[in-house]
Scaffold this motif. Structure first.
Motif, PDB file in Angstrom:
ATOM      1  N   SER A   1       0.855  -1.138   0.060  1.00 22.79           N
ATOM      2  CA  SER A   1      -0.028   0.053  -0.074  1.00 22.79           C
ATOM      3  C   SER A   1       0.763   1.273  -0.056  1.00 22.79           C
ATOM      4  CB  SER A   1      -0.916  -0.089   1.291  1.00 22.79           C
ATOM      5  OG  SER A   1      -0.162  -0.068   2.402  1.00 22.79           O
ATOM      6  N   GLU A   2       1.758   1.275   0.678  1.00 23.21           N
ATOM      7  CA  GLU A   2       2.948   2.271   0.940  1.00 23.21           C
ATOM      8  C   GLU A   2       3.539   2.812  -0.652  1.00 23.21           C
ATOM      9  OE1 GLU A   2       3.262   4.534   3.056  1.00 23.21           O
ATOM     10  OE2 GLU A   2       2.961   3.513   5.061  1.00 23.21           O
ATOM     11  N   ALA A   3       3.553   1.424  -1.353  1.00 22.59           N
ATOM     12  CA  ALA A   3       4.313   1.830  -2.865  1.00 22.59           C
ATOM     13  C   ALA A   3       3.159   2.156  -3.461  1.00 22.59           C
ATOM     14  CB  ALA A   3       4.976   0.371  -3.190  1.00 22.59           C
ATOM     15  N   SER A   4       2.006   1.659  -3.566  1.00 25.54           N
ATOM     16  CA  SER A   4       0.914   2.205  -4.387  1.00 25.54           C
ATOM     17  C   SER A   4       0.773   3.703  -4.116  1.00 25.54           C
ATOM     18  CB  SER A   4      -0.429   1.187  -4.259  1.00 25.54           C
ATOM     19  OG  SER A   4      -0.924   1.637  -2.992  1.00 25.54           O
ATOM     20  N   TRP A   5       0.744   4.258  -2.866  1.00 24.54           N
ATOM     21  CA  TRP A   5       0.460   5.610  -2.643  1.00 24.54           C
ATOM     22  C   TRP A   5       1.760   6.474  -3.150  1.00 24.54           C
ATOM     23  CZ3 TRP A   5      -0.994   4.050   2.951  1.00 24.54           C
ATOM     24  CH2 TRP A   5      -2.361   3.486   2.975  1.00 24.54           C
ATOM     25  N   SER A   6       2.827   5.710  -3.374  1.00 24.96           N
ATOM     26  CA  SER A   6       4.136   6.558  -3.906  1.00 24.96           C
ATOM     27  C   SER A   6       4.624   7.045  -2.525  1.00 24.96           C
ATOM     28  CB  SER A   6       3.849   7.524  -4.916  1.00 24.96           C
ATOM     29  OG  SER A   6       3.529   6.891  -5.970  1.00 24.96           O
ATOM     30  N   SER A   7       4.527   6.696  -1.294  1.00 26.10           N
ATOM     31  CA  SER A   7       5.099   7.032  -0.268  1.00 26.10           C
ATOM     32  C   SER A   7       6.101   6.298   0.418  1.00 26.10           C
ATOM     33  CB  SER A   7       3.927   7.285   0.963  1.00 26.10           C
ATOM     34  OG  SER A   7       3.285   5.684   1.211  1.00 26.10           O
ATOM     35  N   LEU A   8       6.338   5.073  -0.145  1.00 24.13           N
ATOM     36  CA  LEU A   8       7.374   4.157   0.340  1.00 24.13           C
ATOM     37  C   LEU A   8       8.893   4.867   0.056  1.00 24.13           C
ATOM     38  CD1 LEU A   8       8.046   1.474   1.573  1.00 24.13           C
ATOM     39  CD2 LEU A   8       8.368   0.613  -0.889  1.00 24.13           C
TER      40      LEU A   8
ATOM     41  N   LYS B   1       7.263  -7.934  -2.909  1.00 22.24           N
ATOM     42  CA  LYS B   1       7.450  -8.175  -4.369  1.00 22.24           C
ATOM     43  C   LYS B   1       6.645  -7.235  -5.325  1.00 22.24           C
ATOM     44  CE  LYS B   1       9.711 -11.027  -5.796  1.00 22.24           C
ATOM     45  NZ  LYS B   1      11.223 -11.067  -6.161  1.00 22.24           N
ATOM     46  N   THR B   2       5.400  -6.881  -5.055  1.00 20.97           N
ATOM     47  CA  THR B   2       4.264  -6.283  -5.797  1.00 20.97           C
ATOM     48  C   THR B   2       4.125  -4.873  -5.198  1.00 20.97           C
ATOM     49  OG1 THR B   2       2.279  -6.173  -6.957  1.00 20.97           O
ATOM     50  CG2 THR B   2       2.509  -7.315  -4.671  1.00 20.97           C
ATOM     51  N   ASP B   3       3.763  -3.900  -6.052  1.00 21.37           N
ATOM     52  CA  ASP B   3       3.277  -2.602  -5.592  1.00 21.37           C
ATOM     53  C   ASP B   3       1.739  -2.607  -5.855  1.00 21.37           C
ATOM     54  OD1 ASP B   3       5.813  -1.843  -5.753  1.00 21.37           O
ATOM     55  OD2 ASP B   3       5.710  -0.598  -7.383  1.00 21.37           O
ATOM     56  N   ALA B   4       0.854  -3.616  -5.923  1.00 19.58           N
ATOM     57  CA  ALA B   4      -0.395  -3.810  -5.834  1.00 19.58           C
ATOM     58  C   ALA B   4      -0.777  -4.416  -4.610  1.00 19.58           C
ATOM     59  CB  ALA B   4      -0.989  -4.590  -7.044  1.00 19.58           C
ATOM     60  N   PRO B   5      -1.424  -3.906  -3.537  1.00 18.95           N
ATOM     61  CA  PRO B   5      -1.863  -4.370  -2.328  1.00 18.95           C
ATOM     62  C   PRO B   5      -2.999  -5.538  -2.594  1.00 18.95           C
ATOM     63  CG  PRO B   5      -2.028  -1.977  -2.260  1.00 18.95           C
ATOM     64  CD  PRO B   5      -1.750  -2.241  -3.610  1.00 18.95           C
ATOM     65  N   LEU B   6      -3.955  -5.244  -3.386  1.00 17.15           N
ATOM     66  CA  LEU B   6      -4.796  -6.497  -3.991  1.00 17.15           C
ATOM     67  C   LEU B   6      -4.252  -7.528  -4.496  1.00 17.15           C
ATOM     68  CD1 LEU B   6      -7.810  -7.209  -3.832  1.00 17.15           C
ATOM     69  CD2 LEU B   6      -7.742  -6.211  -6.405  1.00 17.15           C
ATOM     70  N   GLY B   7      -3.068  -7.594  -5.217  1.00 17.65           N
ATOM     71  CA  GLY B   7      -2.405  -8.762  -5.611  1.00 17.65           C
ATOM     72  C   GLY B   7      -1.892  -9.273  -4.700  1.00 17.65           C
ATOM     73  N   ALA B   8      -1.123  -8.850  -3.523  1.00 23.16           N
ATOM     74  CA  ALA B   8      -0.603  -9.524  -2.301  1.00 23.16           C
ATOM     75  C   ALA B   8      -1.520 -10.057  -1.617  1.00 23.16           C
ATOM     76  CB  ALA B   8       0.386  -8.305  -1.671  1.00 23.16           C
TER      77      ALA B   8
ATOM     78  N   ALA C   1      14.429  -9.992  -0.657  1.00 24.44           N
ATOM     79  CA  ALA C   1      13.946  -9.023  -1.626  1.00 24.44           C
ATOM     80  C   ALA C   1      13.837  -7.693  -1.291  1.00 24.44           C
ATOM     81  CB  ALA C   1      12.576  -9.766  -2.061  1.00 24.44           C
ATOM     82  N   PHE C   2      13.503  -7.206  -0.309  1.00 25.85           N
ATOM     83  CA  PHE C   2      13.350  -5.688   0.023  1.00 25.85           C
ATOM     84  C   PHE C   2      14.634  -5.049  -0.035  1.00 25.85           C
ATOM     85  CE2 PHE C   2      12.220  -2.038   2.364  1.00 25.85           C
ATOM     86  CZ  PHE C   2      11.136  -1.488   1.453  1.00 25.85           C
ATOM     87  N   SER C   3      15.692  -5.854   0.495  1.00 24.88           N
ATOM     88  CA  SER C   3      16.963  -5.169   0.568  1.00 24.88           C
ATOM     89  C   SER C   3      17.693  -5.108  -0.651  1.00 24.88           C
ATOM     90  CB  SER C   3      18.031  -5.887   1.304  1.00 24.88           C
ATOM     91  OG  SER C   3      18.340  -7.368   0.820  1.00 24.88           O
ATOM     92  N   ARG C   4      17.291  -5.650  -1.959  1.00 27.20           N
ATOM     93  CA  ARG C   4      17.869  -5.367  -3.126  1.00 27.20           C
ATOM     94  C   ARG C   4      16.794  -4.785  -4.057  1.00 27.20           C
ATOM     95  NH1 ARG C   4      20.493 -11.517  -4.001  1.00 27.20           N
ATOM     96  NH2 ARG C   4      21.845 -11.645  -2.120  1.00 27.20           N
ATOM     97  N   LYS C   5      15.606  -4.471  -3.548  1.00 22.31           N
ATOM     98  CA  LYS C   5      14.709  -3.742  -4.579  1.00 22.31           C
ATOM     99  C   LYS C   5      15.214  -2.317  -5.026  1.00 22.31           C
ATOM    100  CE  LYS C   5       9.639  -3.291  -5.004  1.00 22.31           C
ATOM    101  NZ  LYS C   5       8.349  -3.675  -4.463  1.00 22.31           N
ATOM    102  N   ASP C   6      14.873  -1.961  -6.030  1.00 27.85           N
ATOM    103  CA  ASP C   6      14.920  -0.406  -6.439  1.00 27.85           C
ATOM    104  C   ASP C   6      13.708   0.172  -6.144  1.00 27.85           C
ATOM    105  OD1 ASP C   6      17.606  -0.628  -7.317  1.00 27.85           O
ATOM    106  OD2 ASP C   6      16.747  -1.003  -9.061  1.00 27.85           O
ATOM    107  N   ILE C   7      13.462   1.006  -5.021  1.00 23.95           N
ATOM    108  CA  ILE C   7      12.225   1.618  -4.663  1.00 23.95           C
ATOM    109  C   ILE C   7      12.261   3.011  -5.514  1.00 23.95           C
ATOM    110  CG2 ILE C   7      10.839   2.915  -2.718  1.00 23.95           C
ATOM    111  CD1 ILE C   7      11.912  -0.263  -2.460  1.00 23.95           C
TER     112      ILE C   7
END
Length: 310
Positions: free
Chosen positions: A129-136, A226-233, A302-308
């Motif tokens: 949800s943070e990623a979907s709101w562009s606040s992460l 892994k995803t930016d879609a809360p519904l998908g997770a 995964a999060f430690s290597r992910k490009d935010i």
């Protein structure tokens, strides 16, 4: 640290002739701003209040609280179900015997699916949800260390999941006691457990249900990273949990079903027997915790290597 240059011979000393050089630590020295402590960023209390105020938290709490009232109304209209001759007596038959029986019945009818939803929701929605709101990215730029951010969000998600596990039987016990009275837990096979012991047994059963849902929590949390879609997770975690239940129903798998978390999801019923049996719950807890630890480790990796970028 600052240094002051002395005036040259023949020059008057004064503010106009003084220059101040500020020592700047070289890049890569690891020094941070005064007062900054990574361990104090994004405190548990702050994250918990943010999640508590969200609409989906309030809606989920309302749904879980409403289920006991719905079941009481259903029993008032249709009566208590009769036993199935082929499957034998079940908890549903004794649902109206006492408040303890009613609470056990609510736990029985909801453990397979309904209680999966809040766990998947709280754990799967938290990072995505943070990623979907562009606040992460702004949280990380605060700066909140990545590991600290994940631990804070995971701790809050698990706390809300545990609260959901406790809320349903607690409300059911209160509603059942008001509707059917306080008394011993009547067992479908005959006999009963005293009212005092029954409360402790229900607490053990509730605790095991929470432990058995740690697989769903770990899966949802990994998908949330892994995803930016809360519904998908959330949907992915619920869907894979259902797949596990389907596979457990395939008796042709034989002993392979022992490694499926779904195979042990109702082991808590052993706590509602005259003699408390820990065998099935111990095996189920071991399987669930193992899957949860692996999935959580994958999420952190995964999060430690992910490009935010959102």
């Amino acid at each position: 640290m600052s240094t002051t240059t002395d005036p040259a011979p023949g020059e008057a000393s004064g503010p106009a002739q003084r220059t101040t050089a500020v020592a700047v630590p070289p890049a890569g020295t690891g020094e941070s701003a005064p007062g900054y402590r990574p361990g104090r960023t994004l405190p548990f209390r702050v994250e918990a209040l943010r999640q508590l105020k969200r609409r989906r938290t309030l809606v989920m709490g309302a749904v879980l609280s409403a289920l006991p009232f719905i079941l009481v109304a259903a029993f008032a209209i249709g009566g208590t179900p009769d036993g199935n001759a082929e499957r034998g007596p079940t908890l549903m038959q004794t649902a109206t015997e006492s408040g303890a029986n009613f609470a056990a019945t609510c736990l029985f009818v909801s453990a397979g699916f309904l209680l999966v939803v809040p766990v998947a929701l709280f754990c799967g929605d938290t990072v995505a949800s943070e990623a979907s709101w562009s606040s992460l990215r702004y949280l990380l730029a605060a700066p909140v260390p990545r590991a600290r951010l994940l631990w804070s969000k995971l701790a809050v998600a698990l706390a809300f999941s545990a609260a959901a596990m406790v809320l349903l039987p607690l409300v059911a016990l209160a509603v059942g006691t008001a509707a059917y009275g306080w008394g011993p837990l009547q067992l479908p096979t005959g006999g009963g457990i005293g009212a005092g012991d029954a409360a402790g047994r229900l607490l053990i059963a509730t605790g095991y249900v929470f432990v058995s849902q740690l697989v769903t929590a770990g899966l949802a949390f990994w998908l949330s990273v892994k995803t930016d879609a809360p519904l998908g997770a959330v949907g992915g975690a619920v869907g894979l949990t259902i797949v596990g239940n389907v596979l457990d129903a395939v008796t042709a798998l034989g002993d392979w079903r022992d490694v499926l978390p779904a195979h042990w999801q109702f082991a808590w019923i052993d706590a509602l027997q005259p003699e408390l049996d820990w065998g099935g719950m111990a095996q189920g807890a071991a399987v669930s915790v193992t899957y949860a630890v692996v999935l959580t480790a994958l999420a952190f990796r995964a999060f430690s290597r992910k490009d935010i970028v959102s």
